[in-house]
Design an enzyme around this catalytic site. Sequence first.
Site, short mmCIF file in Angstrom:
data_model
loop_
_atom_site.label_atom_id
_atom_site.label_comp_id
_atom_site.label_asym_id
_atom_site.label_seq_id
_atom_site.Cartn_x
_atom_site.Cartn_y
_atom_site.Cartn_z
N GLU A 161 0.84 -0.87 0.22
CA GLU A 161 -0.50 -0.39 -0.33
C GLU A 161 1.09 1.60 0.37
O GLU A 161 0.46 2.43 -0.71
CB GLU A 161 -0.94 0.35 1.08
CG GLU A 161 -2.33 -1.48 1.25
CD GLU A 161 -2.46 -0.97 -0.45
OE1 GLU A 161 -2.88 0.57 -0.92
OE2 GLU A 161 -3.39 -1.60 -0.74
N TYR A 221 -7.25 6.92 2.83
CA TYR A 221 -6.79 5.60 1.92
C TYR A 221 -6.11 4.73 1.95
O TYR A 221 -6.38 3.24 2.22
CB TYR A 221 -6.03 6.29 0.61
CG TYR A 221 -6.10 5.20 -0.77
CD1 TYR A 221 -6.92 3.96 -1.39
CD2 TYR A 221 -4.63 5.23 -0.45
CE1 TYR A 221 -6.48 3.43 -2.14
CE2 TYR A 221 -4.41 4.16 -1.18
CZ TYR A 221 -5.31 3.21 -1.58
OH TYR A 221 -4.25 1.86 -2.85
N ASP A 230 -10.07 5.61 -3.16
CA ASP A 230 -9.04 5.88 -4.27
C ASP A 230 -9.71 6.20 -5.46
O ASP A 230 -11.05 6.42 -5.89
CB ASP A 230 -7.91 4.67 -4.29
CG ASP A 230 -8.25 3.61 -5.43
OD1 ASP A 230 -9.78 3.86 -5.64
OD2 ASP A 230 -7.48 2.86 -5.40
#
Length: 349
Positions: free
Chosen positions: A45, A126, A144
Amino acid sequence: MRKESFPDLLFFMKFYEQLRDWYGANARKLPWREDCSAYKTVVSEFMLQQTQVDTVLGYFMRWIEKFPSFEVLAEATETEVVKMWEGLGYYSRARNLHALAKQVTLNGSFPQTAEGWLQFKGIGDYTAAAIGSIAFGDPVPVVDGNVIRVLARVTATDCVFKGNTEAAKYFKPKAYELLDTKDPGTHNQAMMELGAKVCTRYKPLCLFCPVQKHCLSWQKENPENFPKFVPRKTEQRSIERILWIDSHSEKILLFCAHENAKRLSSIYELPEKHSVSFAPETSCEKILEKRRGISNESIREIIYRVKGLDNASTLNPQNTWIPLQSLDQVTLSGPHRRWLKELGVIRYS
Ligand code: SF4
């Protein structure tokens, strides 16, 4: 702003079902999805912020091989960490990830919820939602750019947003409404995958879309009109740089931004031309011209080879002589490493 909402329970059930079936059959096999762990989810991520999946793949594999856990990463030096990130850009991500690994190792545990992950520098809504839902099943939706596009098209919302942050705030309640709370990790990944592979920015593949029947913009035949954003102005900028190689010592002059610099701290690039003093009659030959985009800037970079630099001197203490044979050990910005290869200064990768 007028708020659209989803019609009824049947809508949600059908939406989940069709999205989940499609994802089950079409999900890309990505290394962070196989043998999933909190550490792999966090690393992926961080890397996926601002960077496409295809670019991240190689970096992720090398990273996991060198730093297989929070503990190993915590023990690495900052130079090692930044070197492994070379070419991915936005280097503060690497430093924040390193600091996070140290903190987690020190604590001996890590948070189990999206909210808990928000305490770390470099983790916004996010990323926290992605880590919380994928690694721990926390029922929080990811919103996102890909998810914003899907939701804006499914609802055909006419709101005009200043940017992704405003759009994410607007769509978050809708994403909550739509979230499959029984399996939020799979649901979030399926929504992101749909946006990345089917509901693409241009020419969405609506004929293959699992949620086509629920999509208002498909019914109106104008998906590409959504989401609507205020047009962004791109700033134009030019930078002149210099390629100065001392053939006697076989060294190249490079600029290294201060460790507290906002951008590219401790990363090497070719020095700017005005940071070197040389006689006015010295001849400058333009050898390369490139463009690169950073955030909302389009930067034109012109590289000169300067002949007869015997009496030249560097005016910037951040300019440093680096042996040519050590270029593979220092961290250069991705574009500058590519350009030095193109100029034949770096002959190996
Ligand atoms: Fe996107 Fe088309 Fe699917 Fe609507 S039908 S969500 S526009 S791909």
